[in-house]
Design a protein around this motif. Structure first.
Motif, PDB file in Angstrom:
ATOM      1  N   VAL A 157      36.337 -46.912  44.799  1.00  0.00           N
ATOM      2  CA  VAL A 157      35.352 -47.084  45.875  1.00  0.00           C
ATOM      3  C   VAL A 157      34.277 -46.002  45.787  1.00  0.00           C
ATOM      4  N   ILE A 158      34.683 -44.764  45.557  1.00  0.00           N
ATOM      5  CA  ILE A 158      33.720 -43.658  45.463  1.00  0.00           C
ATOM      6  C   ILE A 158      32.798 -43.839  44.260  1.00  0.00           C
ATOM      7  N   LEU A 159      33.340 -44.308  43.136  1.00  0.00           N
ATOM      8  CA  LEU A 159      32.501 -44.570  41.960  1.00  0.00           C
ATOM      9  C   LEU A 159      31.421 -45.603  42.277  1.00  0.00           C
ATOM     10  N   VAL A 160      31.806 -46.682  42.930  1.00  0.00           N
ATOM     11  CA  VAL A 160      30.838 -47.745  43.226  1.00  0.00           C
ATOM     12  C   VAL A 160      29.848 -47.293  44.295  1.00  0.00           C
ATOM     13  N   ILE A 161      30.290 -46.501  45.261  1.00  0.00           N
ATOM     14  CA  ILE A 161      29.369 -45.956  46.269  1.00  0.00           C
ATOM     15  C   ILE A 161      28.259 -45.173  45.591  1.00  0.00           C
ATOM     16  N   ASN A 162      28.632 -44.276  44.705  1.00  0.00           N
ATOM     17  CA  ASN A 162      27.631 -43.454  44.016  1.00  0.00           C
ATOM     18  C   ASN A 162      26.725 -44.289  43.121  1.00  0.00           C
ATOM     19  N   TYR A 163      27.281 -45.344  42.530  1.00  0.00           N
ATOM     20  CA  TYR A 163      26.453 -46.236  41.709  1.00  0.00           C
ATOM     21  C   TYR A 163      25.417 -46.947  42.578  1.00  0.00           C
ATOM     22  N   PHE A 164      25.852 -47.473  43.723  1.00  0.00           N
ATOM     23  CA  PHE A 164      24.916 -48.140  44.634  1.00  0.00           C
ATOM     24  C   PHE A 164      23.826 -47.181  45.117  1.00  0.00           C
ATOM     25  N   ARG A 165      24.190 -45.928  45.376  1.00  0.00           N
ATOM     26  CA  ARG A 165      23.220 -44.955  45.894  1.00  0.00           C
ATOM     27  C   ARG A 165      22.177 -44.583  44.846  1.00  0.00           C
ATOM     28  N   ASN A 166      22.493 -44.798  43.575  1.00  0.00           N
ATOM     29  CA  ASN A 166      21.544 -44.476  42.510  1.00  0.00           C
ATOM     30  C   ASN A 166      20.609 -45.634  42.166  1.00  0.00           C
ATOM     31  N   LEU A 167      20.831 -46.795  42.771  1.00  0.00           N
ATOM     32  CA  LEU A 167      19.930 -47.925  42.531  1.00  0.00           C
ATOM     33  C   LEU A 167      18.611 -47.680  43.272  1.00  0.00           C
ATOM     34  N   PRO A 168      17.495 -48.161  42.737  1.00  0.00           N
ATOM     35  CA  PRO A 168      16.192 -47.923  43.373  1.00  0.00           C
ATOM     36  C   PRO A 168      16.136 -48.479  44.804  1.00  0.00           C
ATOM     37  N   LYS A 169      15.698 -47.650  45.733  1.00  0.00           N
ATOM     38  CA  LYS A 169      15.587 -48.075  47.130  1.00  0.00           C
ATOM     39  C   LYS A 169      14.489 -49.124  47.320  1.00  0.00           C
ATOM     40  N   GLU A 170      13.532 -49.139  46.389  1.00  0.00           N
ATOM     41  CA  GLU A 170      12.427 -50.092  46.510  1.00  0.00           C
ATOM     42  C   GLU A 170      12.914 -51.548  46.443  1.00  0.00           C
ATOM     43  N   LEU A 171      14.013 -51.775  45.722  1.00  0.00           N
ATOM     44  CA  LEU A 171      14.542 -53.137  45.640  1.00  0.00           C
ATOM     45  C   LEU A 171      14.978 -53.640  47.014  1.00  0.00           C
ATOM     46  N   GLU A 172      15.673 -52.789  47.750  1.00  0.00           N
ATOM     47  CA  GLU A 172      16.134 -53.171  49.083  1.00  0.00           C
ATOM     48  C   GLU A 172      14.962 -53.317  50.045  1.00  0.00           C
ATOM     49  N   GLU A 173      13.991 -52.422  49.934  1.00  0.00           N
ATOM     50  CA  GLU A 173      12.825 -52.502  50.817  1.00  0.00           C
ATOM     51  C   GLU A 173      12.044 -53.787  50.572  1.00  0.00           C
ATOM     52  N   ALA A 174      11.889 -54.155  49.284  1.00  0.00           N
ATOM     53  CA  ALA A 174      11.176 -55.397  48.971  1.00  0.00           C
ATOM     54  C   ALA A 174      11.946 -56.614  49.481  1.00  0.00           C
ATOM     55  N   ALA A 175      13.285 -56.577  49.379  1.00  0.00           N
ATOM     56  CA  ALA A 175      14.101 -57.694  49.865  1.00  0.00           C
ATOM     57  C   ALA A 175      14.009 -57.814  51.385  1.00  0.00           C
TER      58      ALA A 175
END
Length: 294
Positions: A157-175
């Motif tokens: 779970v911690i590995l995937v949390i950190n992976y998600f946090r490293n994804l570009p925030k702009e993708l979520e903002e655009a969505a």
């Protein structure tokens, strides 16, 4: 443009190849030696005469294991456990990691939840409370006892949390601007982009559920419900010369604990060795990006 390599660069390439081949051999030789021991004669294995090739080709150990119908039953139990356990782990990991990857202002008490998660990774209630909890739910001698007891792999779970946090925030903002909701962003954006780390943690789950034997030993009172590793751990060659026929004594003389244990280990490794090459290409990428500290 072709650059001509100097003698030093060529020597370095050769040295690098030799080093990598040596590392590969260090990984492969233990597996090969285990196979060789399992195929060797009892006397040769016990006296240490076996090298890189079998001494006196012998399949008695495999016949002893494969000849028991309980082996195939335990193999089927392990397959069910791997499929159910890995699937449940995958769903829980994704559903926990996505909200916990947000900031504290987006998820109230996010930091408190993270501390609770880490605490459960470092401390537990002990074996007896754990057993009593499983028993109180009526899961003894039930395949779900092997699945639900370790359904939240905190490290993954911690590995995937950190992976998600490293994804570009702009993708979520655009969505969000396009009207996407949390479920749409999770399924259509985050999960597809997180294939490397999700494949990695899925491999962790598969290996754990396949190799773990203690839960089956404690939670299953009947050998008919044992997973493969528990069955192999409990498999004992009982020799009583007074009650055995001459044919049985001859059969037992072809077996030894060393050759039999080697056969057990090699059989147990085969499914993981088959699955690993399909997930290996995601392994390094998923671990490195998922292990970045917050």
């Amino acid at each position: 443009m072709v650059i001509e390599k100097t003698f030093g660069s060529k020597a370095f390439d050769v040295l690098l190849v030799v080093l990598l081949v040596g590392i590969a051999l260090l990984c492969v030789l233990p597996l090969w030696y285990t196979l060789v021991i399992s195929l060797s004669e009892n006397a040769a294995a016990s006296s240490g005469q076996v090298g890189l090739w079998p001494v006196g080709f012998n399949l008695s150990s495999y016949k002893e294991i494969m000849g028991d119908s309980k082996f195939f039953n335990s193999f089927w139990v392990s397959i069910q456990r791997v499929v159910l356990g890995s699937s449940l782990n995958f769903v829980i990991i994704v559903l926990m990691s996505y909200p916990l990857s947000k900031n504290a202002k987006d998820l109230p008490f996010r930091n408190v939840l993270m501390w609770i998660l880490v605490f459960t990774m470092l401390f537990n209630g002990g074996l007896i409370p754990w057993y009593q909890t499983v028993k109180s739910f009526g899961l003894i001698n039930n395949i779900w006892a092997l699945v639900l007891g370790n359904s939240v792999p905190v490290f993954s779970v911690i590995l995937v949390i950190n992976y998600f946090r490293n994804l570009p925030k702009e993708l979520e903002e655009a969505a969000l601007v396009d009207g996407a909701g949390p479920w749409y962003m999770l399924v259509k954006i985050y999960v597809p982009l997180a294939v490397p780390v999700l494949a990695t943690v899925t491999l962790f789950s598969i290996v754990y559920h396949w190799n773990e034997f203690f839960n089956g030993l404690v939670l299953m009172s009947s050998a008919d419900h044992y997973p493969l590793q528990t069955y192999i751990q409990q498999l004992v060659v009982i020799i009583d010369a007074q009650t055995m026929t001459a044919e049985q004594i001859q059969k037992m003389s072809e077996l030894s604990n060393q050759t039999l244990n080697a056969a057990k280990i090699f059989i147990a490794m085969i499914p993981v060795l088959v699955i690993y090459p399909f997930l290996q290409r995601f392994f390094i990428h998923g671990i490195t990006l998922g292990s970045v500290k917050e």
